[in-house]
Design an enzyme around this catalytic site. Sequence first.
Site, PDB file in Angstrom:
ATOM      1  N   SER A 149      34.803  29.423  39.453  1.00  0.00           N
ATOM      2  CA  SER A 149      35.908  28.476  39.292  1.00  0.00           C
ATOM      3  C   SER A 149      36.239  27.814  40.621  1.00  0.00           C
ATOM      4  O   SER A 149      36.016  28.387  41.689  1.00  0.00           O
ATOM      5  CB  SER A 149      37.135  29.226  38.765  1.00  0.00           C
ATOM      6  OG  SER A 149      38.298  28.441  38.861  1.00  0.00           O
ATOM      7  N   TYR A 184      43.092  35.952  37.876  1.00  0.00           N
ATOM      8  CA  TYR A 184      41.932  35.106  37.580  1.00  0.00           C
ATOM      9  C   TYR A 184      41.270  34.613  38.862  1.00  0.00           C
ATOM     10  O   TYR A 184      40.041  34.670  38.998  1.00  0.00           O
ATOM     11  CB  TYR A 184      42.359  33.914  36.727  1.00  0.00           C
ATOM     12  CG  TYR A 184      41.204  33.053  36.278  1.00  0.00           C
ATOM     13  CD1 TYR A 184      40.348  33.475  35.275  1.00  0.00           C
ATOM     14  CD2 TYR A 184      40.976  31.807  36.870  1.00  0.00           C
ATOM     15  CE1 TYR A 184      39.278  32.689  34.861  1.00  0.00           C
ATOM     16  CE2 TYR A 184      39.910  31.008  36.466  1.00  0.00           C
ATOM     17  CZ  TYR A 184      39.065  31.460  35.467  1.00  0.00           C
ATOM     18  OH  TYR A 184      38.006  30.668  35.072  1.00  0.00           O
ATOM     19  N   LYS A 188      37.376  35.591  40.095  1.00  0.00           N
ATOM     20  CA  LYS A 188      36.315  34.616  40.306  1.00  0.00           C
ATOM     21  C   LYS A 188      35.848  34.615  41.766  1.00  0.00           C
ATOM     22  O   LYS A 188      34.673  34.353  42.048  1.00  0.00           O
ATOM     23  CB  LYS A 188      36.777  33.221  39.886  1.00  0.00           C
ATOM     24  CG  LYS A 188      36.982  33.080  38.383  1.00  0.00           C
ATOM     25  CD  LYS A 188      35.696  33.380  37.605  1.00  0.00           C
ATOM     26  CE  LYS A 188      35.840  33.103  36.124  1.00  0.00           C
ATOM     27  NZ  LYS A 188      34.597  33.364  35.373  1.00  0.00           N
TER      28      LYS A 188
END
Length: 268
Positions: A149, A184, A188
Amino acid sequence: MAEKDIVFITGANTGIGFEVVKALLQSPKAYHVLLGSRSLEKGKEAISQLAEVLEGSSNTVELVEIDVTVDETINKAAELVETKFGRLDALINNAGAAFDKLFTSDATDFRTLFNKSYDVNVSGAQVTTAAFAPLLIKSKNARLLFLTSGTANLTGHEQALIPSRAASVPKGWPKEGLIGGQAYKACKTALNMVMITWHWFLKDDGVKVWSISPGMLATNLTGNPELLRKAGAGEPSLGGDLIKRVLEGERDADVARVVTQNGAVQPW
């Protein structure tokens, strides 16, 4: 299937994973795509949506059940690939999930939030890769991809925390209204390290490894793709096309890096 590249995509029944399937089925290069899905029912629905694409393609797709948080399904999927094909030409670790909400609600149970997030996004990709690594090594031109990401960017976040850009963070405690996305982002970022270590593990076996950062796209990751579109997100098909181009050699000069759209490389 000796004449077709065998490509396994986790979490491929929706979002970017589904768009990768579509892109490969429409490619002039020969592929047999293994559509990995946690739910067989949802996987079947995804394949039914590909009917029109399949009509005009000599490429093929096959549904495989896999839940990257359940080792038994990972091992069964690897055994199936070994039995049917004896090799794997590309593994795309696409399955992922975001569980972050507002900071105030996340803070009540950070341990559960982080553990759940890591299980899907990091541990799942690590265990899946380990299961399929022997099959990748048997390929003449193996490729291993991890979907990361733009939020997994330490440089960008450090720069964003200078005082002039931190004015929107509320003072005091708790941090009302703040969307931190900490779990998150941390997952990532960790996944990029996983990618680098697999690059070194498999380099001499001829396996090429990348992280893919497709940009802000209107997927169902946050549960509201329309809101993302209003915020300027692109269509998920852009991610599918980027991954197809990596598989077909366009970014071979950027092995072991985080590749993005338009030939760019994402800073660490």
